[in-house]
Scaffold this motif. Structure first.
Motif, PDB file in Angstrom:
ATOM      1  N   PRO A 171       0.804  -1.229   0.000  1.00  0.00           N
ATOM      2  CA  PRO A 171       0.000   0.000   0.000  1.00  0.00           C
ATOM      3  C   PRO A 171       0.833   1.272   0.000  1.00  0.00           C
ATOM      4  O   PRO A 171       0.371   2.312  -0.482  1.00  0.00           O
ATOM      5  CB  PRO A 171      -0.824  -0.125   1.294  1.00  0.00           C
ATOM      6  N   TRP A 172       2.078   1.203   0.502  1.00  0.00           N
ATOM      7  CA  TRP A 172       2.940   2.387   0.479  1.00  0.00           C
ATOM      8  C   TRP A 172       3.321   2.766  -0.946  1.00  0.00           C
ATOM      9  O   TRP A 172       3.726   3.896  -1.216  1.00  0.00           O
ATOM     10  CB  TRP A 172       4.194   2.137   1.314  1.00  0.00           C
ATOM     11  N   GLU A 215      -3.900  -0.735  -4.190  1.00  0.00           N
ATOM     12  CA  GLU A 215      -5.180  -0.787  -3.495  1.00  0.00           C
ATOM     13  C   GLU A 215      -5.734  -2.206  -3.537  1.00  0.00           C
ATOM     14  O   GLU A 215      -5.395  -2.991  -4.426  1.00  0.00           O
ATOM     15  CB  GLU A 215      -6.164   0.207  -4.118  1.00  0.00           C
ATOM     16  N   LYS A 224      -8.677   3.710   2.872  1.00  0.00           N
ATOM     17  CA  LYS A 224      -7.663   4.264   3.776  1.00  0.00           C
ATOM     18  C   LYS A 224      -7.607   3.523   5.108  1.00  0.00           C
ATOM     19  O   LYS A 224      -6.617   3.624   5.828  1.00  0.00           O
ATOM     20  CB  LYS A 224      -7.927   5.743   4.024  1.00  0.00           C
ATOM     21  N   ASP A 225      -8.656   2.771   5.440  1.00  0.00           N
ATOM     22  CA  ASP A 225      -8.680   2.029   6.701  1.00  0.00           C
ATOM     23  C   ASP A 225      -8.122   0.614   6.567  1.00  0.00           C
ATOM     24  O   ASP A 225      -8.084  -0.132   7.551  1.00  0.00           O
ATOM     25  CB  ASP A 225     -10.113   1.948   7.243  1.00  0.00           C
ATOM     26  N   GLN A 237      -1.615   7.067  -0.459  1.00  0.00           N
ATOM     27  CA  GLN A 237      -1.006   6.578   0.770  1.00  0.00           C
ATOM     28  C   GLN A 237       0.335   7.233   1.053  1.00  0.00           C
ATOM     29  O   GLN A 237       0.809   7.234   2.174  1.00  0.00           O
ATOM     30  CB  GLN A 237      -0.818   5.060   0.685  1.00  0.00           C
ATOM     31  N   GLY A 256     -13.025   4.617  -3.842  1.00  0.00           N
ATOM     32  CA  GLY A 256     -12.285   4.750  -2.589  1.00  0.00           C
ATOM     33  C   GLY A 256     -12.847   3.911  -1.461  1.00  0.00           C
ATOM     34  O   GLY A 256     -12.398   4.039  -0.319  1.00  0.00           O
ATOM     35  N   VAL A 305     -10.210   8.629  -1.824  1.00  0.00           N
ATOM     36  CA  VAL A 305      -9.210   8.459  -0.785  1.00  0.00           C
ATOM     37  C   VAL A 305      -7.891   9.064  -1.242  1.00  0.00           C
ATOM     38  O   VAL A 305      -7.470   8.868  -2.385  1.00  0.00           O
ATOM     39  CB  VAL A 305      -9.029   6.963  -0.460  1.00  0.00           C
ATOM     40  N   ALA A 306      -7.247   9.790  -0.360  1.00  0.00           N
ATOM     41  CA  ALA A 306      -5.958  10.404  -0.694  1.00  0.00           C
ATOM     42  C   ALA A 306      -4.903   9.337  -0.875  1.00  0.00           C
ATOM     43  O   ALA A 306      -5.006   8.242  -0.323  1.00  0.00           O
ATOM     44  CB  ALA A 306      -5.550  11.373   0.411  1.00  0.00           C
ATOM     45  N   PRO A 316     -13.713   2.182   3.949  1.00  0.00           N
ATOM     46  CA  PRO A 316     -12.787   3.091   3.253  1.00  0.00           C
ATOM     47  C   PRO A 316     -11.448   2.406   2.983  1.00  0.00           C
ATOM     48  O   PRO A 316     -10.900   1.728   3.847  1.00  0.00           O
ATOM     49  CB  PRO A 316     -12.614   4.254   4.249  1.00  0.00           C
TER      50      PRO A 316
END
Length: 305
Positions: free
Chosen positions: A92-93, A97, A227-228, A273, A197, A270-271, A225
């Motif tokens: 994810p870095w 996704e 992001k979570d 990572q 997202g 989502v922004a 999300p």
């Protein structure tokens, strides 16, 4: 004794010994001589080694991989209670996704684990859990299978099959005796469009999983999300007799699954990572012990988990 020319005998020194004798004498003393490097005591090195190991464990837990335990039945038979899974936290870095079919660990998006008791750890437990050497009592994470990604339409009618973008999924991973869809008025029958997202997730034990279906009244309407998401579970690492990978099932690669994906389903984005941390990559090659102590993934809630 001087020779005829008055020179000293080259085979003897003033002390009566040979050059070889002098070299032997210089290296045989017990005291500290010039140029002598005594090895550092193991007990002096031990604290340094412990600190290095803890720092590496923290880096691995934060950026590379982390182990989680499975305390519920919601992912049977793919995952059993007591299994330990290794979760990839590195990709994810790089902007990767989750994809359909992946088993992912994610933070509780909107109080899905409400009502679950959380024990209060002591100071030592807090420190050890922070560096990944023991389970964390405070983290509330869940593990499910990704069924739909942003733009997908996911639908359940009757007992199934589960439909994604109009395509029926063949789901051999569903718990034996379960139906792909649940016939109940609490969320088992649905048709949803996944916003960009976000993810729609479901447990493999369909009739015993508190997943997206049964959280449609929350602020995300049952969606998770991106992001979570902590990362993708890639390996069942423990117990040894259950070791194995967690590949994406073939049904998610069927032709046409992406053809009807709706580009209009976009609400929250989502922004990114962030940039990858290249400095931690050598740790993967250095680290010899593959198993990280487990942290809790999921707690049973009101009969579903």
């Amino acid at each position: 004794m001087a020779g005829p020319g008055g020179a000293a005998d080259p085979a003897h020194s003033a002390s009566g010994g040979t050059p070889d004798d002098r070299r032997t004498d210089a290296g045989s003393g017990d005291g500290d001589g010039d140029g002598q490097n005594k090895p550092r005591s193991f007990w002096k090195e031990l604290p340094i080694l412990v600190v290095i190991a803890l720092v590496l464990a923290l880096l691995i837990k934060t950026f590379l991989a982390q182990a989680f335990s499975i305390p519920s039945d919601s992912m049977q038979n793919t995952l059993q209670q007591g299994d330990r899974v290794l979760v990839d936290k590195l990709t994810p870095w790089f902007g990767s996704e989750p994809e359909r079919g992946e088993v992912v660990v994610f933070h509780d998006p909107s109080d899905w684990l409400r009502g679950e008791p959380t024990p209060e750890p002591n100071a030592v437990q807090k420190v050890l859990s922070f560096i990944g050497l023991m389970p964390s009592a405070q983290e509330k994470d869940l593990i499910k299978r990704v069924i739909g990604v942003g733009g997908d339409t996911v639908e359940c009618n009757g007992t199934g099959p589960l439909m994604v973008n109009g395509k029926a999924l063949n789901e051999p991973y569903v718990y034996p005796g379960n139906t792909p869809c649940s016939q109940d008025d609490m969320g088992g029958q649905f048709k949803v469009q996944v916003p960009k997202g976000f993810l729609w997730v479901m447990g493999d034990h369909r009739q015993n999983s508190r997943d997206s279906r049964y959280n449609q009244d929350d602020k995300y309407h049952g969606m998770v999300p991106v992001k979570d998401v902590v990362g993708r579970a890639i390996v069942k690492a423990w117990p040894i007799n259950r070791w194995g990978t967690l590949p994406i099932p073939d049904t998610f690669d069927q032709p046409g699954l992406n053809d009807q994906k709706s580009p209009a389903a976009a609400s929250l984005t989502v922004a990114p990572q962030g940039a990858a941390i290249a400095a931690v990559l050598p740790v993967v090659l250095w680290r010899r012990r593959g198993r990280v102590l487990a942290e809790p993934v999921e707690r049973t809630t009101s009969g579903r988990s």
